[in-house]
Enzyme design. Sequence first.
Site, PDB file in Angstrom:
ATOM      1  N   HIS A 108      66.924  23.434 -41.375  1.00  0.00           N
ATOM      2  CA  HIS A 108      67.688  24.326 -40.504  1.00  0.00           C
ATOM      3  C   HIS A 108      67.817  23.732 -39.109  1.00  0.00           C
ATOM      4  O   HIS A 108      67.274  24.254 -38.136  1.00  0.00           O
ATOM      5  CB  HIS A 108      67.024  25.700 -40.450  1.00  0.00           C
ATOM      6  CG  HIS A 108      66.983  26.374 -41.793  1.00  0.00           C
ATOM      7  ND1 HIS A 108      66.386  27.585 -42.015  1.00  0.00           N
ATOM      8  CD2 HIS A 108      67.503  25.995 -42.990  1.00  0.00           C
ATOM      9  CE1 HIS A 108      66.525  27.934 -43.286  1.00  0.00           C
ATOM     10  NE2 HIS A 108      67.184  26.972 -43.903  1.00  0.00           N
ATOM     11  N   ASP A 150      73.228  26.934 -44.523  1.00  0.00           N
ATOM     12  CA  ASP A 150      72.048  27.801 -44.442  1.00  0.00           C
ATOM     13  C   ASP A 150      72.313  29.008 -43.544  1.00  0.00           C
ATOM     14  O   ASP A 150      71.643  29.184 -42.527  1.00  0.00           O
ATOM     15  CB  ASP A 150      70.844  26.973 -43.935  1.00  0.00           C
ATOM     16  CG  ASP A 150      70.622  25.725 -44.777  1.00  0.00           C
ATOM     17  OD1 ASP A 150      71.356  24.737 -44.613  1.00  0.00           O
ATOM     18  OD2 ASP A 150      69.730  25.758 -45.637  1.00  0.00           O
ATOM     19  N   HIS A 190      61.620  20.239 -43.887  1.00  0.00           N
ATOM     20  CA  HIS A 190      61.481  19.791 -45.280  1.00  0.00           C
ATOM     21  C   HIS A 190      61.359  18.268 -45.395  1.00  0.00           C
ATOM     22  O   HIS A 190      60.721  17.765 -46.314  1.00  0.00           O
ATOM     23  CB  HIS A 190      62.690  20.225 -46.107  1.00  0.00           C
ATOM     24  CG  HIS A 190      62.789  21.705 -46.300  1.00  0.00           C
ATOM     25  ND1 HIS A 190      61.880  22.420 -47.033  1.00  0.00           N
ATOM     26  CD2 HIS A 190      63.705  22.604 -45.846  1.00  0.00           C
ATOM     27  CE1 HIS A 190      62.223  23.702 -47.034  1.00  0.00           C
ATOM     28  NE2 HIS A 190      63.322  23.843 -46.312  1.00  0.00           N
TER      29      HIS A 190
END
Length: 333
Positions: free
Chosen positions: A252, A50, A224
């Site tokens: 992240h 990411d 998430h």
Amino acid sequence: MACFDRRSFSISLVLTVVCGFSLVSSSSQFQRLHHPAKSDGSLSFLVIGDWGRHGLYNQSEVAFQMGRIGKELDIDFVMSTGDNFYDSGLKGVNDPAFRESFSKIYTDKSLQKPWYSVLGNHDYRGNAKAQLNSRLRSIDPRWFCFRSFILNTGIAEFFFVDTTPFVDNYFTDPDGQIYDWRGIQHRPSYLCSLLKELDMAIKRSTAKWKIVVGHHTIRSIGHHGDTPELIERLLPILKDNDVDFYINGHDHCLERISCVDSRMEFLTSGAGSKAWRGGERRANQCAVHFFYDGQGFMSVQLNSTGAFMAFYDVFGRPRHRWNYVPRHLHFEM
Ligand SMILES: *[C@@H]1O[C@H](CO)[C@@H](O)[C@H](O)[C@H]1NC(C)=O
Ligand SMILES: *[C@@H]1O[C@H](CO)[C@@H](O)[C@H](O)[C@H]1NC(C)=O
């Protein structure tokens, strides 16, 4: 839709029945690559996820520290868990973001090694095929990105899985986003044959270490959280085949989780740039050994006796280090 029912059948039998035989003869979804371990049999690498944001959100700072640690550990390669280019992947093979978010950022000599990468959901929002195009290697020879592939190093075999097409929401409720599903025209058979090939490939593997890599989480307490589609469909195959680690990005953060039903560890390294998403969730039947919401990366050193791993923050400080000795190695001693 489940591809198989674990309670009534063996996974491989049911995958064969459900996927059908036509897919067995179609060309493999898994590209095979070789990267021999060091002459003493050991292997070391860094994991980042990411990341591609033109150096912003501390991407450059993390890159600098990766260079320093990469040298210290004499790494063999770098692994990217996807979401390589924000916000929407690459526009094409000539998109300047490839240089500006990759080549010009990870400049240290120790990072001039192959980068083995999967695609994340943000990569699918652009021209996904551009990232898979071998022409990118004429711009930067480090770039090895495939949808699903197997990397054999001798001591360890890595199974990279294209996880984005598993996630229902990207198809049913894309929230205004357009995904590049070229190459995945028939989703059910794409997923089914991917799982079947994965299962067979891990079963055939003779490597001491079996490691599966994907973009999406299986277990995570970050923003998430868990990915239910992967818990349902991918996780049973990993457990059935005694996979040692599942390595992912998407959230992240940096985190290390293990659950009651296997010795496998779930390692998130998705902190290559924008972080601090917050939202620490509760872990269901799992132990969270480490969670850090800020930027950083992971190192892995493998040899015949164990795995030695660490998470580093934006200052290159190790925030968490641990050893992992799997059961099958215990028995050999
Ligand atoms: C960059 O890292 C420093 C140190 O952790 C942090 O204070 C700062 O907020 C970070 N910047 C961003 C944009 O996350
Ligand atoms: C494996 O690596 C660890 C840590 O780097 C080291 O202490 C150990 O001696 C190594 N074992 C072998 C057999 O090389």
